[in-house]
Design an enzyme around this catalytic site. Sequence first.
Site, PDB file in Angstrom:
ATOM      1  N   ASP A 284       0.785  -1.221  -0.038  1.00  0.00           N
ATOM      2  CA  ASP A 284       0.009  -0.044  -0.008  1.00  0.00           C
ATOM      3  C   ASP A 284       0.838   1.193   0.023  1.00  0.00           C
ATOM      4  O   ASP A 284       1.849   1.299   0.438  1.00  0.00           O
ATOM      5  CB  ASP A 284      -0.961  -0.123   1.205  1.00  0.00           C
ATOM      6  CG  ASP A 284      -2.075   0.960   1.145  1.00  0.00           C
ATOM      7  OD1 ASP A 284      -2.493   1.188  -0.288  1.00  0.00           O
ATOM      8  OD2 ASP A 284      -2.905   1.055   2.211  1.00  0.00           O
TER       9      ASP A 284
ATOM     10  N   ASN B 113     -10.686  -2.729  -5.690  1.00  0.00           N
ATOM     11  CA  ASN B 113      -9.826  -1.733  -6.486  1.00  0.00           C
ATOM     12  C   ASN B 113     -10.562  -1.542  -7.782  1.00  0.00           C
ATOM     13  O   ASN B 113     -10.265  -0.550  -8.520  1.00  0.00           O
ATOM     14  CB  ASN B 113      -8.550  -2.339  -6.778  1.00  0.00           C
ATOM     15  CG  ASN B 113      -7.763  -2.349  -5.394  1.00  0.00           C
ATOM     16  OD1 ASN B 113      -6.686  -2.882  -5.153  1.00  0.00           O
ATOM     17  ND2 ASN B 113      -7.908  -1.093  -4.585  1.00  0.00           N
TER      18      ASN B 113
END
Length: 238
Positions: free
Chosen positions: A19, A67
């Site tokens: 991330d 996502n």
Amino acid sequence: MTAENQNIKIPTHVGLIMDGNGRWATQQGLPRLAGHKAGVENVKPTVLSAKKFGIKYLTFYAFSTENWKRPQDEVSWIMNLLSIFIDREVNNLNKEGVRILHIGHRERLGRELLKKIEDAIELTKNNTAITVQLGLDYGGRDEITQAVRKIVASGVSPEEVNEELISQNLYTAGIPDPDLIIRTSGEMRTSNFLIWQSAYAEWVFPETYWPDFTEEVFWQMLVEYSRRDRRFGGLSQS
Ligand code: IPE
Ligand code: IPE
Ligand code: MG
């Protein structure tokens, strides 16, 4: 940096939530897409570090089932980067003895990318140095839902359903549960990563954005892991 000189326990399986690509780019005045490029570039060095440390299983969270909500150009860019990565690195990873696996949905990935993934899995299937699972269109809730569907479809009776059967029907069937999960960028949540398998994983949250994650930071995470007392609901061994 060897396990002997620092009393380090090497986890068998490490999960990596990569991330912070977007913030890494923004911080340098670059578009978010540049962050994803730098992020993908960091995958191979991390695999080689893990192999060097003696880690046997490494699972990357590359793209979640959530996502897809991102802008179309960002999604296509990430898929394209992964496709280029496979073209460029699979032979090298194969020479390093890396076995590649995929966890996640296959149907929603582009046909070309899927073919490349399937070829990489086939090419590397007998390798034993380290197993790398690529979480692509992966979500833990989706994985459990798919497992329940398979179990129901198989016609087993309710009494036959147990934890072992559920584990065997997950994307990760046959892979030991993660011992350590590293989420970069300082965010402290699972975001749907290995939610069944991480029941007793140790979690660490380095502040480093994923493109800046280095072997040194990785090692520090192993140092932190080695200090943890894993009790699995029982009592301390010492
Ligand atoms: C991780 O970086 C990569 C993916 C989720 C695909 P992000 O894109 O989430 O970066 P931040 O969190 O916005 O900084
Ligand atoms: C988790 O990161 C997914 C990956 C790293 C692939 P996100 O950036 O998508 O997670 P949230 O939205 O911050 O929870
Ligand atoms: Mg993020």
